[in-house]
Motif scaffolding. Structure first.
Motif, PDB file in Angstrom:
ATOM      1  N   ASP A 282       0.867  -1.180   0.000  1.00  0.00           N
ATOM      2  CA  ASP A 282       0.000   0.000   0.000  1.00  0.00           C
ATOM      3  C   ASP A 282       0.901   1.225   0.000  1.00  0.00           C
ATOM      4  OD1 ASP A 282      -1.539   2.245   0.760  1.00  0.00           O
ATOM      5  OD2 ASP A 282      -3.015   0.964   1.755  1.00  0.00           O
ATOM      6  N   LEU A 283       1.014   1.889  -1.142  1.00  0.00           N
ATOM      7  CA  LEU A 283       1.960   2.987  -1.292  1.00  0.00           C
ATOM      8  C   LEU A 283       1.615   4.170  -0.386  1.00  0.00           C
ATOM      9  CD1 LEU A 283       4.507   3.699  -2.857  1.00  0.00           C
ATOM     10  CD2 LEU A 283       3.063   4.695  -4.643  1.00  0.00           C
ATOM     11  N   ALA A 284       0.332   4.507  -0.294  1.00  0.00           N
ATOM     12  CA  ALA A 284      -0.066   5.633   0.556  1.00  0.00           C
ATOM     13  C   ALA A 284       0.297   5.361   2.014  1.00  0.00           C
ATOM     14  CB  ALA A 284      -1.563   5.892   0.412  1.00  0.00           C
ATOM     15  N   ALA A 285       0.069   4.128   2.474  1.00  0.00           N
ATOM     16  CA  ALA A 285       0.413   3.776   3.855  1.00  0.00           C
ATOM     17  C   ALA A 285       1.923   3.805   4.061  1.00  0.00           C
ATOM     18  CB  ALA A 285      -0.145   2.398   4.197  1.00  0.00           C
ATOM     19  N   ALA A 286       2.689   3.407   3.042  1.00  0.00           N
ATOM     20  CA  ALA A 286       4.149   3.421   3.153  1.00  0.00           C
ATOM     21  C   ALA A 286       4.667   4.848   3.316  1.00  0.00           C
ATOM     22  CB  ALA A 286       4.769   2.766   1.924  1.00  0.00           C
ATOM     23  N   TYR A 287       4.086   5.804   2.599  1.00  0.00           N
ATOM     24  CA  TYR A 287       4.505   7.200   2.775  1.00  0.00           C
ATOM     25  C   TYR A 287       4.167   7.705   4.168  1.00  0.00           C
ATOM     26  CZ  TYR A 287       6.148   8.056  -1.958  1.00  0.00           C
ATOM     27  OH  TYR A 287       6.881   8.034  -3.129  1.00  0.00           O
ATOM     28  N   GLN A 288       3.022   7.309   4.705  1.00  0.00           N
ATOM     29  CA  GLN A 288       2.678   7.726   6.065  1.00  0.00           C
ATOM     30  C   GLN A 288       3.646   7.121   7.074  1.00  0.00           C
ATOM     31  OE1 GLN A 288       0.442  10.205   6.708  1.00  0.00           O
ATOM     32  NE2 GLN A 288       0.530  10.255   4.454  1.00  0.00           N
ATOM     33  N   SER A 289       4.065   5.873   6.835  1.00  0.00           N
ATOM     34  CA  SER A 289       5.064   5.254   7.697  1.00  0.00           C
ATOM     35  C   SER A 289       6.398   5.989   7.601  1.00  0.00           C
ATOM     36  CB  SER A 289       5.246   3.779   7.305  1.00  0.00           C
ATOM     37  OG  SER A 289       6.194   3.144   8.125  1.00  0.00           O
ATOM     38  N   ALA A 290       6.795   6.356   6.374  1.00  0.00           N
ATOM     39  CA  ALA A 290       8.045   7.097   6.187  1.00  0.00           C
ATOM     40  C   ALA A 290       7.985   8.460   6.868  1.00  0.00           C
ATOM     41  CB  ALA A 290       8.339   7.248   4.703  1.00  0.00           C
ATOM     42  N   LEU A 291       6.835   9.112   6.823  1.00  0.00           N
ATOM     43  CA  LEU A 291       6.688  10.403   7.495  1.00  0.00           C
ATOM     44  C   LEU A 291       6.748  10.239   9.011  1.00  0.00           C
ATOM     45  CD1 LEU A 291       3.926  12.061   5.278  1.00  0.00           C
ATOM     46  CD2 LEU A 291       6.344  12.723   5.418  1.00  0.00           C
ATOM     47  N   ALA A 292       6.245   9.107   9.515  1.00  0.00           N
ATOM     48  CA  ALA A 292       6.321   8.841  10.950  1.00  0.00           C
ATOM     49  C   ALA A 292       7.778   8.612  11.377  1.00  0.00           C
ATOM     50  CB  ALA A 292       5.470   7.628  11.309  1.00  0.00           C
ATOM     51  N   VAL A 293       8.561   7.908  10.541  1.00  0.00           N
ATOM     52  CA  VAL A 293       9.987   7.743  10.827  1.00  0.00           C
ATOM     53  C   VAL A 293      10.686   9.100  10.773  1.00  0.00           C
ATOM     54  CG1 VAL A 293      12.149   6.721  10.016  1.00  0.00           C
ATOM     55  CG2 VAL A 293      10.048   5.356  10.023  1.00  0.00           C
ATOM     56  N   ARG A 294      10.308   9.924   9.813  1.00  0.00           N
ATOM     57  CA  ARG A 294      10.863  11.281   9.721  1.00  0.00           C
ATOM     58  C   ARG A 294      10.624  12.042  11.027  1.00  0.00           C
ATOM     59  NH1 ARG A 294      11.296  15.634   5.387  1.00  0.00           N
ATOM     60  NH2 ARG A 294      10.772  17.587   6.421  1.00  0.00           N
ATOM     61  N   ALA A 295       9.418  11.928  11.586  1.00  0.00           N
ATOM     62  CA  ALA A 295       9.105  12.609  12.845  1.00  0.00           C
ATOM     63  C   ALA A 295       9.966  12.083  13.986  1.00  0.00           C
ATOM     64  CB  ALA A 295       7.626  12.441  13.172  1.00  0.00           C
ATOM     65  N   LEU A 296      10.212  10.775  14.021  1.00  0.00           N
ATOM     66  CA  LEU A 296      11.056  10.189  15.065  1.00  0.00           C
ATOM     67  C   LEU A 296      12.494  10.696  14.946  1.00  0.00           C
ATOM     68  CD1 LEU A 296       9.802   6.478  14.997  1.00  0.00           C
ATOM     69  CD2 LEU A 296       9.418   8.156  16.818  1.00  0.00           C
ATOM     70  N   ARG A 297      13.002  10.768  13.725  1.00  0.00           N
ATOM     71  CA  ARG A 297      14.372  11.241  13.534  1.00  0.00           C
ATOM     72  C   ARG A 297      14.489  12.727  13.878  1.00  0.00           C
ATOM     73  NH1 ARG A 297      17.096   8.469   8.214  1.00  0.00           N
ATOM     74  NH2 ARG A 297      18.887   9.599   9.092  1.00  0.00           N
ATOM     75  N   SER A 298      13.475  13.505  13.515  1.00  0.00           N
ATOM     76  CA  SER A 298      13.488  14.925  13.855  1.00  0.00           C
ATOM     77  C   SER A 298      13.436  15.121  15.371  1.00  0.00           C
ATOM     78  CB  SER A 298      12.305  15.633  13.200  1.00  0.00           C
ATOM     79  OG  SER A 298      12.403  15.617  11.792  1.00  0.00           O
ATOM     80  N   ALA A 299      12.644  14.286  16.050  1.00  0.00           N
ATOM     81  CA  ALA A 299      12.496  14.406  17.502  1.00  0.00           C
ATOM     82  C   ALA A 299      13.796  14.131  18.239  1.00  0.00           C
ATOM     83  CB  ALA A 299      11.400  13.458  17.991  1.00  0.00           C
ATOM     84  N   ARG A 300      14.679  13.341  17.651  1.00  0.00           N
ATOM     85  CA  ARG A 300      15.934  13.055  18.332  1.00  0.00           C
ATOM     86  C   ARG A 300      17.065  13.994  17.890  1.00  0.00           C
ATOM     87  NH1 ARG A 300      17.595   7.136  15.799  1.00  0.00           N
ATOM     88  NH2 ARG A 300      18.431   7.870  13.797  1.00  0.00           N
ATOM     89  N   GLY A 301      16.727  14.991  17.069  1.00  0.00           N
ATOM     90  CA  GLY A 301      17.681  16.047  16.761  1.00  0.00           C
ATOM     91  C   GLY A 301      18.177  16.115  15.338  1.00  0.00           C
ATOM     92  N   GLU A 302      17.871  15.124  14.500  1.00  0.00           N
ATOM     93  CA  GLU A 302      18.264  15.205  13.095  1.00  0.00           C
ATOM     94  C   GLU A 302      17.398  16.244  12.391  1.00  0.00           C
ATOM     95  OE1 GLU A 302      19.566  11.408  11.020  1.00  0.00           O
ATOM     96  OE2 GLU A 302      18.309  10.610  12.635  1.00  0.00           O
ATOM     97  N   GLN A 303      17.985  16.932  11.421  1.00  0.00           N
ATOM     98  CA  GLN A 303      17.273  17.999  10.733  1.00  0.00           C
ATOM     99  C   GLN A 303      17.112  17.676   9.246  1.00  0.00           C
ATOM    100  OE1 GLN A 303      19.025  21.850  11.483  1.00  0.00           O
ATOM    101  NE2 GLN A 303      19.476  21.326  13.610  1.00  0.00           N
ATOM    102  N   PRO A 304      15.886  17.684   8.742  1.00  0.00           N
ATOM    103  CA  PRO A 304      15.677  17.473   7.307  1.00  0.00           C
ATOM    104  C   PRO A 304      16.350  18.575   6.491  1.00  0.00           C
ATOM    105  CG  PRO A 304      13.616  17.241   8.513  1.00  0.00           C
ATOM    106  CD  PRO A 304      14.606  17.833   9.469  1.00  0.00           C
ATOM    107  N   ARG A 305      17.020  18.175   5.415  1.00  0.00           N
ATOM    108  CA  ARG A 305      17.694  19.142   4.553  1.00  0.00           C
ATOM    109  C   ARG A 305      17.177  19.105   3.115  1.00  0.00           C
ATOM    110  NH1 ARG A 305      18.680  21.894   8.198  1.00  0.00           N
ATOM    111  NH2 ARG A 305      20.690  22.165   9.252  1.00  0.00           N
ATOM    112  N   GLY A 306      16.216  18.231   2.847  1.00  0.00           N
ATOM    113  CA  GLY A 306      15.662  18.147   1.502  1.00  0.00           C
ATOM    114  C   GLY A 306      15.151  16.759   1.222  1.00  0.00           C
TER     115      GLY A 306
END
Length: 263
Positions: free
Chosen positions: A25-49
């Motif tokens: 399910d591609l839509a669900a996979a993107y939501q999972s990836a966004l959730a991982v993004r939130a976890l990485r941001s919460a621990r101090g990593e910063q999105p750059r693109g």
């Protein structure tokens, strides 16, 4: 796998189990990836693109993926250089190398952007190497798997940046110039592969536009912003790599060569 488990596999460089539970399910996979993004941001990593993958139609049959995907690029994975750089492969899983063109954004593209509106939003272009990885050993049942796997992103080395207005004065002109460009990929002195800009969704600017519209349509996805770096997909196949190797590209002028030492 839930987002926390996906992040644990990334951190530990542990391959996914054969029964990983990623549904097609591609839509669900993107939501999972966004959730991982939130976890990485919460621990101090910063999105750059962002990275855009599977834009090269010539390699779709080899991987069983027949449409582009995208993932996040981080401050911990992004490096800039002036023609020569080094990348540490520690912590990567089945790494491969991809020669690409990266864009730097000067402004947020408008909703439903046209090619010319997108051109007006670009600051610079540069040759780049993306190191990609696969926790499933490059075997995919569906596009959902590489999406959930962080878009397969591991590292991004961006070479010398050229202001976009030095290359073209319109989106149409830049599109034509990039589509006609040719690239050679070397490992040491050995020519490994060759590619055309047109292989990348008819040209890297088209690949960027495709991504912009997909990001705008994805529920919960962040807005593309000034300063973001977007790399637009490989011009050749993705080639296995190992520490101690040196890779380089030669691209049709005006782009510089880019060299990468792996450790």
């Amino acid at each position: 796998m839930n987002p926390q488990t996906l992040l644990q596999h990334y951190d530990s460089a542990a391959p996914w189990p054969a029964e990983h539970g990623i549904a097609p399910d591609l839509a669900a996979a993107y939501q999972s990836a966004l959730a991982v993004r939130a976890l990485r941001s919460a621990r101090g990593e910063q999105p750059r693109g962002y990275k855009v993958g599977f834009t090269n139609r010539t390699i779709w049959p080899r991987y069983g993926i027949h449409a582009p995907i995208w993932g996040t690029v981080w401050d911990s994975t992004l490096q800039f250089c002036e023609g020569e750089g080094q990348v540490d492969l520690a912590g990567t899983v089945h790494p491969r190398i991809e020669p690409e063109i990266a864009f730097g954004l000067a402004a947020t593209p408008p909703a439903g952007a046209t090619l010319e509106q997108l051109f007006a939003s670009i600051d610079w272009l540069a040759p780049s190497f993306e190191v990609v990885q696969s926790h499933s050993a490059w075997k995919f049942a569906s596009a959902a798997e590489p999406v959930a796997d962080g878009g397969l992103h591991a590292r991004l080395l961006v070479g010398r940046r050229t202001p976009v207005r030095q290359l073209a004065d319109s989106g149409a002109a830049l599109d034509a110039r990039l589509a006609a460009a040719r690239l050679q990929l070397f490992e040491g002195e050995r020519l490994v592969d060759e590619g055309l800009g047109a292989h990348v969704l008819d040209g890297p600017l088209h690949a960027l536009l495709h991504f912009v519209l997909e990001l705008q349509a994805c529920p919960g996805a962040p807005v593309l912003a000034a300063g973001d770096v977007v790399t637009t997909g490989t011009w050749t196949d993705a080639w296995p790599i190992a520490p101690g190797q040196r890779w380089s590209t030669r691209i049709t002028a005006p782009f510089d060569t880019l060299s990468l030492a792996l450790r």
